[in-house]
Write a protein that holds these residues in place. Structure first.
Motif, short mmCIF file in Angstrom:
data_model
loop_
_atom_site.label_atom_id
_atom_site.label_comp_id
_atom_site.label_asym_id
_atom_site.label_seq_id
_atom_site.Cartn_x
_atom_site.Cartn_y
_atom_site.Cartn_z
N ALA A 33 0.82 -1.22 0.00
CA ALA A 33 0.00 0.00 0.00
C ALA A 33 0.85 1.27 0.00
N ILE A 34 2.03 1.21 0.63
CA ILE A 34 2.87 2.42 0.67
C ILE A 34 3.29 2.79 -0.76
N LEU A 35 3.75 1.79 -1.52
CA LEU A 35 4.20 2.05 -2.89
C LEU A 35 3.01 2.38 -3.80
N VAL A 36 1.90 1.71 -3.56
CA VAL A 36 0.69 1.99 -4.35
C VAL A 36 0.26 3.44 -4.10
N PHE A 37 0.29 3.85 -2.85
CA PHE A 37 -0.14 5.21 -2.54
C PHE A 37 0.83 6.24 -3.14
N GLU A 38 2.12 6.05 -2.87
CA GLU A 38 3.10 7.06 -3.30
C GLU A 38 3.21 7.17 -4.83
N ARG A 39 3.15 6.00 -5.49
CA ARG A 39 3.45 6.02 -6.93
C ARG A 39 2.21 5.99 -7.83
N ALA A 40 1.06 5.56 -7.29
CA ALA A 40 -0.12 5.45 -8.16
C ALA A 40 -1.29 6.31 -7.66
N VAL A 41 -1.65 6.16 -6.39
CA VAL A 41 -2.85 6.88 -5.88
C VAL A 41 -2.62 8.39 -5.93
N PHE A 98 -3.14 9.49 -9.37
CA PHE A 98 -4.56 9.33 -9.73
C PHE A 98 -5.40 10.48 -9.17
N PHE A 99 -5.10 10.88 -7.92
CA PHE A 99 -5.89 11.94 -7.27
C PHE A 99 -5.21 13.30 -7.36
N GLY A 100 -4.16 13.41 -8.16
CA GLY A 100 -3.44 14.67 -8.28
C GLY A 100 -2.82 15.12 -6.96
N GLY A 101 -2.21 14.14 -6.24
CA GLY A 101 -1.71 14.42 -4.88
C GLY A 101 -0.23 14.73 -4.80
N GLY A 102 0.43 15.04 -5.93
CA GLY A 102 1.84 15.44 -5.88
C GLY A 102 2.79 14.28 -6.10
N ALA A 103 4.10 14.61 -6.01
CA ALA A 103 5.16 13.63 -6.31
C ALA A 103 5.33 12.64 -5.16
N PRO A 104 5.85 11.43 -5.48
CA PRO A 104 6.13 10.46 -4.41
C PRO A 104 7.13 11.02 -3.39
N ASP A 105 6.89 10.74 -2.11
CA ASP A 105 7.81 11.17 -1.05
C ASP A 105 8.91 10.12 -0.96
N PRO A 106 10.20 10.51 -1.21
CA PRO A 106 11.28 9.51 -1.25
C PRO A 106 11.46 8.75 0.07
N VAL A 107 11.17 9.39 1.19
CA VAL A 107 11.32 8.70 2.49
C VAL A 107 10.28 7.58 2.59
N GLU A 108 9.05 7.90 2.18
CA GLU A 108 7.98 6.90 2.21
C GLU A 108 8.27 5.77 1.22
N VAL A 109 8.77 6.14 0.04
CA VAL A 109 9.08 5.12 -0.98
C VAL A 109 10.13 4.16 -0.43
N GLU A 110 11.15 4.69 0.23
CA GLU A 110 12.21 3.84 0.80
C GLU A 110 11.62 2.90 1.85
N LYS A 111 10.75 3.44 2.71
CA LYS A 111 10.09 2.61 3.74
C LYS A 111 9.26 1.52 3.05
N GLY A 112 8.52 1.92 2.00
CA GLY A 112 7.70 0.96 1.25
C GLY A 112 8.54 -0.14 0.63
N LEU A 113 9.68 0.24 0.06
CA LEU A 113 10.55 -0.76 -0.58
C LEU A 113 11.06 -1.77 0.44
N GLN A 114 11.47 -1.27 1.61
CA GLN A 114 11.99 -2.18 2.65
C GLN A 114 10.91 -3.17 3.07
N ARG A 115 9.70 -2.63 3.33
CA ARG A 115 8.61 -3.52 3.76
C ARG A 115 8.23 -4.49 2.66
N PHE A 116 8.22 -3.99 1.42
CA PHE A 116 7.84 -4.85 0.30
C PHE A 116 8.81 -6.02 0.20
N HIS A 117 10.12 -5.74 0.24
CA HIS A 117 11.11 -6.81 0.07
C HIS A 117 11.03 -7.83 1.21
N ARG A 118 10.76 -7.35 2.42
CA ARG A 118 10.66 -8.28 3.56
C ARG A 118 9.49 -9.25 3.33
#
Ligand code: GSH
Length: 212
Positions: free
Chosen positions: A110-118, A121-141
């Motif tokens: 959900a972190i990556l879906v929110f930052e990179r897609a949602v 989709f909702f015109g909510g601005g660029a992905p936050d790199p700190v959140e993306v990094e957190k999302g990547l760590q959780r995704f890989h685990r």
């Protein structure tokens, strides 16, 4: 029709409910809960689900929310489908992976879906790199656990398709827009290919992409 599914098909949680209903061949009325218009916050929807979140189910006077509870309820209507096995330990195994989906896999994706897609989709601005990094760590685990599990069996709970496959697989419908890093997870990609070939999956995908 007494069975109503309130869904926003572009969302993987809406997709999850749709793909299970199609796989079971259940008759239902699709009530479009348009998150882009805030339908989930209307008084009528709030009475159905006080969390103001989609999906939700109505079956006569019975009301249910939480996508994993909804798909369990749907599967009990068609026990012969095997999506929710009758055997107690097999059923507990399916429940275990549905809980894992809710607590671990869905929040990781959900972190990556929110930052990179949602956001897009909702015109909510660029992905936050700190959140993306957190999302990547959780995704890989989480993906490491999933890939290792799938190495030993064709489906999540053995030979046959169950709710566990459809629940966990639903997030992968966002693999492209959320750029989920699946390159090093060959078993997940093999299993995702099998899911994508299901007619029910293709039907739910059509609904998902038509509404995007
Ligand atoms: N754990 C819940 C999550 C439901 C959920 O978070 N739905 C999101 C869409 S994917 C939603 O309705 N969001 C609307 C909002 O936050 O206003 C489930 O699986 O049903």
């Amino acid at each position: 029709m007494s069975l109503k599914l309130h869904v926003f098909p572009p969302s993987p949680r809406g997709f999850k409910v749709l793909v299970v209903a199609y796989q079971l061949g259940i008759d239902f009325e699709l009530v479009f809960c348009d998150l882009t218009k805030g339908d989930q916050k209307s008084a009528a929807y709030t009475a159905l689900n006080p969390n103001q979140r989609m999906p939700a189910l109505e079956d006569g006077d019975f009301r249910l929310w939480e996508s994993n509870a909804i798909i369990q309820y749907l599967a009990t209507k068609k026990p012969e489908s095997g999506l929710l096995p009758r055997d107690e330990s097999a059923r507990a195994d399916v429940a275990r992976w549905q809980f894992w989906e809710s607590t671990t896999w869905d929040p990781a994706c959900a972190i990556l879906v929110f930052e990179r897609a949602v956001k897009r989709f909702f015109g909510g601005g660029a992905p936050d790199p700190v959140e993306v990094e957190k999302g990547l760590q959780r995704f890989h685990r989480a993906a490491g656990v999933l890939d290792a599990h799938l190495k030993k069996r064709p489906c999540m709970c053995g030979e046959y398709l169950t709710l566990a496959d459809l629940a966990i697989g639903s997030a992968l419908t966002m693999a492209e827009p959320a750029q989920l890093p699946l390159e090093s997870y060959g078993e997940i990609r093999r299993w995702a290919g099998k899911l994508a070939a299901l007619p029910a999956w293709q039907r739910a995908r059509e609904m998902q992409t038509a509404r995007r």
